[in-house]
Scaffold this motif. Structure first.
Motif, PDB file in Angstrom:
ATOM      1  N   ARG A   1      11.410 -73.379  13.138  1.00 13.75           N
ATOM      2  CA  ARG A   1      11.940 -72.273  12.357  1.00 13.75           C
ATOM      3  C   ARG A   1      12.264 -71.107  13.289  1.00 13.75           C
ATOM      4  O   ARG A   1      11.567 -70.862  14.279  1.00 13.75           O
ATOM      5  N   PRO A   2      13.343 -70.390  13.012  1.00 14.76           N
ATOM      6  CA  PRO A   2      13.754 -69.313  13.918  1.00 14.76           C
ATOM      7  C   PRO A   2      12.724 -68.223  14.100  1.00 14.76           C
ATOM      8  O   PRO A   2      12.706 -67.553  15.132  1.00 14.76           O
ATOM      9  N   ASP A   3      11.859 -67.995  13.083  1.00 11.90           N
ATOM     10  CA  ASP A   3      10.905 -66.895  13.204  1.00 11.90           C
ATOM     11  C   ASP A   3       9.561 -67.363  13.739  1.00 11.90           C
ATOM     12  O   ASP A   3       8.548 -66.700  13.579  1.00 11.90           O
ATOM     13  N   ALA A   4       9.546 -68.553  14.394  1.00  7.62           N
ATOM     14  CA  ALA A   4       8.298 -69.060  14.950  1.00  7.62           C
ATOM     15  C   ALA A   4       7.792 -68.132  16.054  1.00  7.62           C
ATOM     16  O   ALA A   4       8.549 -67.409  16.691  1.00  7.62           O
ATOM     17  N   LEU A   5       6.500 -68.171  16.252  1.00  2.00           N
ATOM     18  CA  LEU A   5       5.913 -67.371  17.315  1.00  2.00           C
ATOM     19  C   LEU A   5       6.485 -67.796  18.661  1.00  2.00           C
ATOM     20  O   LEU A   5       6.863 -68.953  18.860  1.00  2.00           O
ATOM     21  N   ALA A   6       6.543 -66.871  19.576  1.00  2.59           N
ATOM     22  CA  ALA A   6       7.173 -67.132  20.865  1.00  2.59           C
ATOM     23  C   ALA A   6       6.540 -68.300  21.603  1.00  2.59           C
ATOM     24  O   ALA A   6       7.207 -69.012  22.347  1.00  2.59           O
ATOM     25  N   ASP A   7       5.246 -68.521  21.421  1.00  2.82           N
ATOM     26  CA  ASP A   7       4.574 -69.590  22.149  1.00  2.82           C
ATOM     27  C   ASP A   7       4.347 -70.834  21.300  1.00  2.82           C
ATOM     28  O   ASP A   7       3.604 -71.727  21.681  1.00  2.82           O
ATOM     29  N   ASP A   8       4.981 -70.914  20.120  1.00  2.00           N
ATOM     30  CA  ASP A   8       4.788 -72.063  19.240  1.00  2.00           C
ATOM     31  C   ASP A   8       5.885 -73.090  19.503  1.00  2.00           C
ATOM     32  O   ASP A   8       6.900 -73.132  18.808  1.00  2.00           O
ATOM     33  N   TRP A   9       5.667 -73.913  20.521  1.00  2.00           N
ATOM     34  CA  TRP A   9       6.645 -74.919  20.917  1.00  2.00           C
ATOM     35  C   TRP A   9       6.123 -76.336  20.668  1.00  2.00           C
ATOM     36  O   TRP A   9       6.705 -77.299  21.163  1.00  2.00           O
ATOM     37  N   ARG A  10       5.047 -76.461  19.919  1.00  2.00           N
ATOM     38  CA  ARG A  10       4.445 -77.788  19.773  1.00  2.00           C
ATOM     39  C   ARG A  10       5.406 -78.788  19.140  1.00  2.00           C
ATOM     40  O   ARG A  10       5.529 -79.927  19.599  1.00  2.00           O
ATOM     41  N   ASP A  11       6.078 -78.379  18.091  1.00  2.00           N
ATOM     42  CA  ASP A  11       7.002 -79.295  17.438  1.00  2.00           C
ATOM     43  C   ASP A  11       8.173 -79.630  18.356  1.00  2.00           C
ATOM     44  O   ASP A  11       8.612 -80.781  18.427  1.00  2.00           O
ATOM     45  N   ALA A  12       8.701 -78.654  19.066  1.00  2.00           N
ATOM     46  CA  ALA A  12       9.810 -78.902  19.987  1.00  2.00           C
ATOM     47  C   ALA A  12       9.383 -79.845  21.107  1.00  2.00           C
ATOM     48  O   ALA A  12      10.139 -80.735  21.511  1.00  2.00           O
ATOM     49  N   ASP A  13       8.181 -79.664  21.631  1.00  2.00           N
ATOM     50  CA  ASP A  13       7.680 -80.569  22.671  1.00  2.00           C
ATOM     51  C   ASP A  13       7.618 -82.002  22.155  1.00  2.00           C
ATOM     52  O   ASP A  13       7.987 -82.958  22.856  1.00  2.00           O
ATOM     53  N   ALA A  14       7.159 -82.153  20.911  1.00  2.00           N
ATOM     54  CA  ALA A  14       7.011 -83.492  20.348  1.00  2.00           C
ATOM     55  C   ALA A  14       8.363 -84.151  20.104  1.00  2.00           C
ATOM     56  O   ALA A  14       8.548 -85.340  20.369  1.00  2.00           O
ATOM     57  N   ARG A  15       9.342 -83.389  19.623  1.00  2.00           N
ATOM     58  CA  ARG A  15      10.611 -83.977  19.217  1.00  2.00           C
ATOM     59  C   ARG A  15      11.630 -84.058  20.354  1.00  2.00           C
ATOM     60  O   ARG A  15      12.757 -84.503  20.140  1.00  2.00           O
ATOM     61  N   THR A  16      11.245 -83.658  21.547  1.00  2.00           N
ATOM     62  CA  THR A  16      12.108 -83.819  22.712  1.00  2.00           C
ATOM     63  C   THR A  16      11.512 -84.754  23.751  1.00  2.00           C
ATOM     64  O   THR A  16      12.138 -85.003  24.781  1.00  2.00           O
ATOM     65  N   GLY A  17      10.311 -85.262  23.505  1.00  2.00           N
ATOM     66  CA  GLY A  17       9.658 -86.152  24.462  1.00  2.00           C
ATOM     67  C   GLY A  17       8.815 -85.444  25.484  1.00  2.00           C
ATOM     68  O   GLY A  17       8.091 -86.086  26.251  1.00  2.00           O
ATOM     69  N   ALA A  18       8.875 -84.111  25.535  1.00  2.00           N
ATOM     70  CA  ALA A  18       8.122 -83.368  26.543  1.00  2.00           C
ATOM     71  C   ALA A  18       6.618 -83.575  26.387  1.00  2.00           C
ATOM     72  O   ALA A  18       5.876 -83.535  27.372  1.00  2.00           O
ATOM     73  N   ALA A  19       6.168 -83.804  25.152  1.00  2.00           N
ATOM     74  CA  ALA A  19       4.734 -83.994  24.919  1.00  2.00           C
ATOM     75  C   ALA A  19       4.207 -85.262  25.571  1.00  2.00           C
ATOM     76  O   ALA A  19       2.988 -85.405  25.765  1.00  2.00           O
TER      77      ALA A  19
END
Length: 919
Positions: free
Chosen positions: A665-683
């Motif tokens: 979501r655009p208003d996510a906290l600046a350090d809330d990248w958990r979902d992005a890490d998971a859905r890009t393979g970075a995790a």
């Protein structure tokens, strides 16, 4: 250009009415009946015959189509297929609306005048191909034969005139370099231009992305950067700056992957800023797509030598004409007009592309001129390769990337990375897939005994003639492959019968799915699916037989691959370069299909055995409009980023994943990248990625407004149609209407098209108009008064800045569709939270179509009485959000938006305003 009018009657049919211009240019409105009768008596000038036919309620319509004439005279030139678009392409005054049927006569005269000119740029090849078109009784041939004179020198055939690629020495591995920060900033300044506004967000973005081009420090993971850049940041030039700088300094290639063809075209045009010289740019930049996108010259030769008949033969000749002037032979999103195949039917187009499994590589007489082979070799020497997500993943998984490999990769439209990986690493044992395998092994059944043979035995005849073991392996493969589905397999499966082990399997799958489907769904025309659970004994038995049949193919295929490997290791004197390439191609195909057989056998073992927690399996019937299209068993990874991380990320040195909506979501906290890490393979990497986020520079609060209409009943077609009509009229067109179901789109379009057209507001629709999606967007972009209805393909990746798009309407909350796959992932990933994340991403992407540049303004209208407030975080912070009635929404759209973000005039804010992120 000297334009003259053509003394032939012209016919224009739109949703607003029907008009005929008589031979003397006099125009009058007529009824559909009279127009049909007139067109049936004598050929008329038309513009896009399939569209005209659909407006008249006909299946097809014959005549003198100006688009066919344009394609012949101006091959590989762009033209929006509307009167206004044709006028722009020919330099003519714009027509005075739909009623100006005489414009078609003026346009025909201008085109024929072009054919008479001595300096006509595309003259070469026209006379020769015109002779063939005349024999095929092409409607325009008599008119052109009077104008195009026989050339003094014989024209070279397209198969002789195309440039040939040359082998080049392998490119060395990229040098280890470090990009100086000052150089990256300077390169960005050069690309942006001296007079352009300097954007802090763009400079920060380019600096952040540069980290992916640093030398890799450990062997188990790349430098990975996840960069979220709001619309207007200028991310394309932001990553092209360090990418082009690294390619020049390191001597390596950067692969930029997109999800949509539209962004590929945009990227290709942007590279002119990096390499202004066209000749240099052709060497430095290569656009790559899957093989099925390109013209196959051998298929073309078959077609023009009698393989095609009727209208398909005319299309083949126009494609032959285009091939001489095409940049790269790309038939899908390249310089072949997207509207051209639609004039002749889908099968005409499909017969000219390289359908999977057909290519005979070096055995082809056109191998050295092949568009696909030329692009492949150009990629090995290029600085920038513009591809798509799927091609990058497939190349990485098969270890077939050109040059020094996939060293540096930029995934643009990164929010689609999960979906692309999901499709790429899927396993599908379906009837169509099995037929394709059979065609590769034995050759297409309908081609047996005639034309060129494509079966494995024919392709390797010379190689196996001296190797008895290899010959016996081919015989065993040929015998075993007869268990695969044969012609008319769908009819037998639909009758609950089957010829062979695989057809029996698909019949059992169909029976199982229908047994568990609700009666109303079983009798409907839409696709059906069911979980692989408590499988019926009939299906278990059929799966065992099918697995055994596949095993009888897999063994000799592995044996043949081993014999071919020995042949290549110690080649005999008679194995020339072409023969070696043919053997290498067959060996690579055997390895690929051997792996496919293994995956199929694993999937079949699941039908009678325990579930695998890593995978989601289901049975599926693909149907459309009551017709059975395919049957099979599907398998997806629960988390497709696991194989993606291993196959793609693991071998790369640097990877950038970028999008305007990487996070949930655009208003996510600046350090809330958990979902992005998971859905890009970075995790899944041992090295954590770097994160960067830059908000859009646009003032969304002043430029846009979200209206949630609360009094339109969901799924009520009459209410939806009324709402769409009122809102489109209020905006004066310029509306993108998004639907979650094709059936509702068609029903709404049927109620709106005529009244809107009579009001001077043309309406186009995906899945209704016989026009490809890319061309629909081109028309929408070129006509500010037009509106366009569509589904998912128009929600993502459509770039229509300016007046042409000033309102987006969604027919409801785009919740995920309830499928077996969705249910499994929802259960594993948070339930309602998972649904909300998917839905918010779709809302954010849809809203992103509205504001594309700093001076855009418009309304985003969501028709839904019960839109949860928790979903409103999908919209940019500060955007006013009002829950209003339809009448209030119409009034606000009519008032427009002024620079303060308020409705213009005296219209106040209506309803209850909800701030994004409210719970």
């Amino acid at each position: 250009m000297v334009a003259t009018e053509l003394a032939i009657s012209a016919l224009v049919a739109s949703h607003a009415g029907v008009w005929i211009a008589d031979a003397d240019g006099r125009v009058r409105g007529v009824g559909r009946g009279e127009a049909i009768a007139r067109a049936g008596d004598s050929p008329h000038l038309l513009l896009n015959a399939p569209v005209t036919a659909s407006r008249l309620g006909l299946g097809e319509l014959s005549g003198l189509d100006l688009l066919e004439l344009f394609a012949f005279l101006c091959p590989a030139r762009f033209c929006v297929p509307t009167p206004r678009g044709l006028a722009a392409a020919l330099g003519l005054p714009e027509p005075a609306g739909d009623a100006d049927a005489a414009f078609l006569q003026r346009a025909a005269g201008a085109l024929l005048a072009l054919a008479a000119r001595k300096d006509w740029p595309e003259r070469h090849g026209a006379w020769t191909i015109l002779q063939s078109l005349a024999r095929q009784r092409w409607a325009w041939a008599p008119h052109l034969l009077r104008l195009i004179a026989k050339p003094e020198k014989p024209e070279r055939h397209v198969f002789q005139s195309l440039p040939q690629w040359e082998e080049a020495a392998p490119r060395p591995a990229p040098r280890v370099v470090t990009l100086p920060a000052g150089e990256v900033a300077a390169q960005l300044a050069r690309l942006v231009g001296a007079g352009a506004e300097q954007r802090d967000g763009q400079r920060a973005y380019a600096a952040a992305v540069s980290a992916a081009f640093e030398p890799r420090q450990r062997g188990d993971g790349p430098h990975m950067v996840l960069a979220e850049a709001g619309t207007g940041i200028g991310k394309t030039l932001g990553y092209l700056a360090p990418a082009s700088l690294w390619a020049d300094m390191a001597g390596g290639a950067v692969w930029v992957a997109t999800f949509t063809k539209a962004l590929q075209r945009q990227l290709d045009s942007e590279t002119a800023r990096v390499w202004p010289d066209a000749t240099e740019r052709r060497a430095k930049v290569v656009v790559r797509k899957g093989r099925e996108n390109y013209l196959c010259l051998l298929n073309l030769e078959d077609a023009v030598q009698g393989g095609f008949g009727g209208r398909a033969a005319v299309f083949a000749r126009l494609a032959e004409r285009w091939a001489e002037y095409s940049r790269d032979g790309d038939m899908v999103g390249g310089d072949l007009p997207g509207w051209l195949p639609a004039l002749f039917g889908r099968m005409s187009f499909a017969g000219l592309t390289d359908r999977r499994g057909e290519c005979i590589y070096a055995a082809c007489p056109h191998y050295r001129s092949c568009f696909i082979e030329r692009a492949t070799r150009a990629s090995a020497q290029a600085d920038l390769v513009i591809a798509n997500h799927a091609l990058v993943m497939i190349n990485a998984a098969r270890g077939r990337a050109e040059g020094a490999g996939l060293n540096r990769i930029i995934f643009d439209e990164g929010h689609h990375l999960f979906d692309a990986a999901d499709a790429t690493f899927a396993v599908a044992l379906t009837g169509r897939e099995a037929v394709e395998l059979k065609n590769w092994l034995l050759g297409p059944e309908r081609a047996a005994g005639r034309g060129r043979r494509r079966g494995l035995s024919a392709r390797l005849a010379d190689a196996i003639s001296y190797d008895d073991e290899a010959a016996r392996a081919v015989e065993r493969i040929t015998e075993a492959a007869r268990a695969l589905p044969s012609e008319a397999w769908l009819q037998r499966v639909a009758a609950d019968a089957g010829d062979g082990a695989l057809e029996a399997l698909f019949a059992a799958v169909r029976a199982q799915v229908l047994a568990r489907a609700p009666p109303e769904d079983a009798d409907g025309g839409y696709g059906l699916e069911t979980q692989v659970a408590e499988v019926l004994p009939r299906l278990v038995e059929a799966a065992g037989d099918a697995s055994a049949a596949l095993g009888r193919m897999a063994g000799p295929m592995a044996q043949l691959e081993a014999r071919l490997a020995l042949l290549l290791d110690d080649p005999p004197d008679w194995l020339d370069g072409q023969g070696r390439a043919r053997v290498e191609g067959a060996r690579a195909g055997l390895v690929l299909r051997g792996a496919l057989l293994g995956a199929w056998q694993q999937l079949l073992g699941r039908l009678g055995g325990p579930a695998d927690a890593d995978f989601i399996d289901w049975l599926e019937l693909a149907r459309a409009d009551g017709r059975l299209l395919d049957v099979g068993v599907q398998r997806r990874w629960l988390d497709p980023m696991r194989p993606f991380a291993g196959a793609v990320l693991g071998q790369a040195h640097g990877v950038v994943v970028t999008s305007a909506t990487l996070r949930a979501r655009p208003d996510a906290l600046a350090d809330d990248w958990r979902d992005a890490d998971a859905r890009t393979g970075a995790a899944h990497l041992p090295v954590p990625p770097k994160h960067f986020a830059a908000t859009s520079p646009f003032d969304y609060a002043a430029q846009a407004r979200v209206l949630i209409v609360t009094d339109v009943k969901p799924r009520d077609i009459a209410a939806l149609a009324h709402a769409y009509r009122a809102l489109i009229e209020a905006a004066g067109g310029g509306t993108l209407g998004l639907f979650t179901a094709i059936a509702r789109l068609r029903a709404v379009h049927a109620r709106l098209a005529d009244p809107l057209a009579r009001a001077g507001l043309p309406l186009y629709a995906q899945h209704v108009d016989p026009i490809d999606t890319g061309t629909l967007v081109d028309i929408f972009r070129a006509e500010p008064g037009a509106s366009l209805l569509g589904t998912d393909a128009l929600r993502d990746g459509v770039d229509v800045p300016g007046e042409s798009l000033r309102q987006v309407i969604m027919e409801g909350v785009p919740w995920p569709r309830r499928t077996v796959l969705h249910a499994a992932r929802r259960l594993a990933d948070g339930g309602n939270v998972f649904d909300d994340r998917v839905t918010m991403d779709r809302l954010a992407q849809a809203f992103g179509r509205l504001i594309r540049r700093a001076d855009d303004r418009g309304h985003f209208v969501l028709l839904g009485p019960a839109v949860p407030s928790r979903l409103l975080g999908a919209f940019p912070a500060g955007v006013p959000i009002d829950r209003v009635t339809l009448d209030q929404a119409v009034a606000m759209v009519k008032a427009g938006i002024n620079a303060s973000g308020q409705p213009s005039g005296d219209m106040p804010s209506l309803g209850r305003s909800t701030s994004p992120g409210a719970t």
